[in-house]
Design a protein around this motif. Structure first.
Motif, PDB file in Angstrom:
ATOM      1  N   THR A 140       0.872  -0.713  -0.295  1.00  0.00           N
ATOM      2  CA  THR A 140      -0.197  -0.255   0.115  1.00  0.00           C
ATOM      3  C   THR A 140       0.927   1.367   0.103  1.00  0.00           C
ATOM      4  O   THR A 140       2.198   1.436   0.800  1.00  0.00           O
ATOM      5  CB  THR A 140      -0.892   0.183   1.142  1.00  0.00           C
ATOM      6  OG1 THR A 140      -1.739  -1.060   1.191  1.00  0.00           O
ATOM      7  CG2 THR A 140      -1.457   1.525   1.314  1.00  0.00           C
ATOM      8  N   ASN A 141       0.478   2.121  -0.797  1.00  0.00           N
ATOM      9  CA  ASN A 141       1.515   3.330  -1.385  1.00  0.00           C
ATOM     10  C   ASN A 141       0.965   4.406  -0.266  1.00  0.00           C
ATOM     11  O   ASN A 141      -0.289   4.266   0.873  1.00  0.00           O
ATOM     12  CB  ASN A 141       1.387   3.516  -2.784  1.00  0.00           C
ATOM     13  CG  ASN A 141       0.167   4.550  -3.118  1.00  0.00           C
ATOM     14  OD1 ASN A 141      -1.128   4.544  -2.324  1.00  0.00           O
ATOM     15  ND2 ASN A 141       0.247   4.762  -4.149  1.00  0.00           N
ATOM     16  N   SER A 142       1.286   5.699  -0.393  1.00  0.00           N
ATOM     17  CA  SER A 142       0.751   5.897   1.184  1.00  0.00           C
ATOM     18  C   SER A 142      -0.410   7.395   0.665  1.00  0.00           C
ATOM     19  O   SER A 142      -1.161   8.347   1.386  1.00  0.00           O
ATOM     20  CB  SER A 142       1.773   8.028   1.166  1.00  0.00           C
ATOM     21  OG  SER A 142       1.758   9.124  -0.447  1.00  0.00           O
ATOM     22  N   SER A 143      -1.176   7.405  -0.044  1.00  0.00           N
ATOM     23  CA  SER A 143      -2.219   7.468  -0.875  1.00  0.00           C
ATOM     24  C   SER A 143      -3.835   6.150  -0.189  1.00  0.00           C
ATOM     25  O   SER A 143      -3.986   6.482  -1.024  1.00  0.00           O
ATOM     26  CB  SER A 143      -2.293   8.633  -2.222  1.00  0.00           C
ATOM     27  OG  SER A 143      -2.618   7.392  -2.702  1.00  0.00           O
ATOM     28  N   GLY A 144      -2.902   4.940   0.065  1.00  0.00           N
ATOM     29  CA  GLY A 144      -4.047   3.418  -0.238  1.00  0.00           C
ATOM     30  C   GLY A 144      -4.335   3.000  -0.748  1.00  0.00           C
ATOM     31  O   GLY A 144      -5.074   2.574  -1.472  1.00  0.00           O
ATOM     32  N   GLY A 145      -3.176   3.234  -2.423  1.00  0.00           N
ATOM     33  CA  GLY A 145      -3.546   2.811  -3.134  1.00  0.00           C
ATOM     34  C   GLY A 145      -2.321   1.711  -3.550  1.00  0.00           C
ATOM     35  O   GLY A 145      -1.600   1.278  -2.259  1.00  0.00           O
ATOM     36  N   THR A 146      -2.526   0.464  -4.246  1.00  0.00           N
ATOM     37  CA  THR A 146      -1.212  -0.888  -4.176  1.00  0.00           C
ATOM     38  C   THR A 146      -0.261  -0.806  -5.137  1.00  0.00           C
ATOM     39  O   THR A 146      -0.438  -0.241  -6.877  1.00  0.00           O
ATOM     40  CB  THR A 146      -2.431  -1.415  -4.619  1.00  0.00           C
ATOM     41  OG1 THR A 146      -3.323  -1.666  -4.038  1.00  0.00           O
ATOM     42  CG2 THR A 146      -1.888  -2.522  -4.314  1.00  0.00           C
TER      43      THR A 146
END
Length: 622
Positions: free
Chosen positions: A363-369
């Motif tokens: 998971t990245n910082s914006s909640g994406g994958t």
């Protein structure tokens, strides 16, 4: 087997119990005792209680390549309930048909050898009850003696199943010469005797106090009882036969219960179950209180505990550390497939190598994958055969819609800030690449810089050739929105040429083509293949030569070990400025400083007193 009427000679005075009648027993009376009492009683007992088959021994030994089969000593019961005993010191009949000619052989400690000559194919070894009158003894001594001589036969299995008077011992396979073939022994129709009883009780010796408590008694006590159920099934009780529930119960439907008299499943265990070896379950495993996987003997041994609970209405399987569900949750899996590894803090710690077969999702910082994988894509031919991709985002064919991202490498730093409530957690960027291909380095960058070109010479270019821009526009571009042009190049052929652009490094195969960004697509699918594929070099060609109309890389900045130089024009010393020369593909020393601006290729890093050769240089176009 139908039972026969049983009777025997009366040796007492019928009207006076306990008083024997006078006189000797006649042969007729002894025969009545044998044929009407002893033998029928033996047959009734053995046939009713034990059935038909082998009781002990009578093994069939078959050695590949031999022409005899050995039958060891032993005991069987035939279909009439008669005992068939092959005993050491006795004799056995081995003739195919004793009525046409008897063949008696002695029985030694290892049994009897049965010849196989004259037979082939699958043959059955059988034994039958038989007695033989000893005529030789009668002729020599006048004595009358009949010996028990079991009849051993080797008969083809093609003749059908053996009759009730024959006990099958096994099957052997013979070749055309009557010899035993490899692997030619099988149990066939061999069977064992039975034990028929409604209740089987097991007793054992024990020392116990007497009833009055004054002494110790040595006697038999009940150890276990196996009892059939009236409606079908079995109960096994250990210790007190009246104890309830039974230690093991088998219902009429075949369900097995341990600790319960009414099993409802194939195996129903009431209470805990400990497995010290492997446990293989082909169907469902139900354990209402969880399953403990102990790390050693004893109920309190450290290990793991599996439980099934729920979050809302979603079932959750949890793995606890310890012997029960009070230990920390190390792993949990929901029925929807959500997996969590770690303690309540959510941390995952890997103490050794981590092997991932497939994709790794982060998971990245914006909640994406972000996906890290070696997945092959439709344009896989554009890349080297062995690669690993980090997919920071996915862009769909929607015009004018970007999904910016950054891939960052750095370190965390904590600072105590007065007046702001304590520690501040900051990330310090050391390196990054964004969605447009822009790279950031917080420090130095080692190595040289290259740019792409297309060979327009009309022949091959070699590593170390000095090239100049062709007098025509770039033929292609790459990068985000096609921002980076790809020029055509020629070999240098004049001194102090302002078109100088670099030194040939290597060829570009199909897997090394620069990436093109379809960000400006209008939503329609593009043609298959890489848009620069026509410029790609052969995959198995040498990378030191760039073929005509193919793409290569040229060094445009930094230290490079291969630069062709013509020192016959002027000797070259370390630090000399280099420019283009009239010698095709070669550089020369700058001899006219007034013509140097805009034509300098770089500086020499090694001397070349004369002739033509290749030297290392510091490429710095200026």
């Amino acid at each position: 087997m139908e039972p026969r009427p049983i009777s025997h000679t009366e040796y007492g005075v019928g009207t006076t119990p306990g008083v024997p009648r006078p006189g000797s027993t006649s042969h007729e009376e002894s025969g009545i005792d044998l044929e009407s009492y002893l033998r029928p009683l033996e047959q009734a007992h053995a046939g009713a209680l034990h059935g038909h088959g082998v009781a002990v021994g009578l093994a069939v030994r078959a050695v590949p390549g031999e022409s005899v089969v050995r039958v060891t000593t032993g005991v069987a019961v035939d279909g009439s309930g008669r005992h068939v005993v092959l005993a050491p010191g006795g004799a056995a009949e081995v003739a195919d048909d004793p009525t046409l000619g008897s063949v008696l052989v002695p029985v030694d400690g290892s049994g009897v050898e049965l010849p196989t000559a004259g037979r082939s194919g699958a043959c059955r070894v059988t034994v039958r009850w038989r007695e033989t009158f000893d005529q030789d003894l009668r002729d020599q001594t006048g004595a009358f003696l009949t010996r028990h001589t079991p009849w051993l036969r080797l008969e083809p299995t093609a003749g059908g199943a053996p009759g009730p008077e024959a006990v099958a011992l096994g099957t052997v396979t013979l070749d055309g010469t009557g010899r035993i073939v490899a692997g030619g022994a099988d149990a066939g129709e061999r069977g064992s005797v039975e034990a028929a009883a409604a209740v089987v009780r097991v007793r054992g010796s024990a020392v116990r106090p007497s009833a009055d408590g004054l002494a110790l008694e040595v006697g038999e006590v009940a150890r276990a009882e196996l009892r059939g159920r009236p409606g079908g099934g079995l109960d096994l009780r250990v210790g007190d036969p009246a104890g309830d529930p039974p230690a093991l119960a088998v219902s009429s439907s075949g369900h097995v219960g341990i600790g319960t008299p009414t099993p409802s499943r194939s195996l129903d265990v009431a209470g805990g179950a400990a497995v010290s070896g492997s446990l293989s379950v082909g169907g469902r495993l139900r354990a209402s209180d969880g399953v403990t996987l102990a790390g050693g003997p004893g109920d309190d041994a450290a290990g793991f505990h599996l439980t099934v609970g729920a979050v809302g209405e979603t079932p959750v399987l949890r793995l606890h550390g310890g012997a029960d569900d009070t230990g920390p949750v190390l792993l949990s899996v929901t029925s929807a497939g959500a997996l969590t590894i770690g303690t309540a803090t959510g941390r995952v710690s890997v103490q050794d190598d981590l092997s991932v077969r497939g994709a790794l999702f982060v998971t990245n910082s914006s909640g994406g994958t972000v996906t890290i994988s070696g997945r092959t894509w439709d344009n896989e031919a554009d890349f080297s055969p062995s690669n690993l991709k980090v997919v920071m985002a996915n862009r769909f064919l929607i015009p004018n819609r970007d999904r910016p991202f950054q891939f960052l490498v750095g370190y965390g730093r904590e600072r105590f800030i007065l007046g702001e409530g304590g520690l501040a957690h900051r990330f310090v960027r050391v390196f990054s690449v964004d969605d447009k291909g822009n790279a950031f380095f917080a420090g130095s960058k080692g190595g040289y810089v290259v740019d792409y070109f297309v060979n327009a010479v009309g022949g091959p270019l070699e590593r170390g050739d000095v090239v100049v821009l062709r007098r025509s526009p770039p033929v292609a571009s790459y990068g985000t929105s096609g921002a980076i042009p790809i020029p055509e190049v020629d070999l240098t052929d004049e001194a102090h040429d302002g078109r100088v652009c670099g030194i040939v490094a290597d060829a570009v195969p199909a897997g090394g083509l620069p990436g093109t960004d379809p960000a400006d697509d209008d939503g329609e699918a593009s043609a298959p293949g890489h848009p620069l594929a026509r410029y790609a070099g052969e995959q198995d060609a040498t990378d030191a030569t760039v073929a005509d109309r193919r793409m290569g890389r040229m060094v445009t900045l930094g230290c490079w070990n291969h630069c062709k130089v013509d020192a016959d024009i002027a000797p070259v010393e370390v630090g000399d400025l280099l420019t283009t020369s009239p010698t095709s593909g070669h550089a020369q020393k700058v001899t006219d400083r007034s013509r140097a601006p805009g034509t300098v290729l770089g500086k020499a890093l090694a001397p070349l007193p004369g002739g033509r050769g290749t030297i290392p240089v510091l490429v710095a176009l200026q």
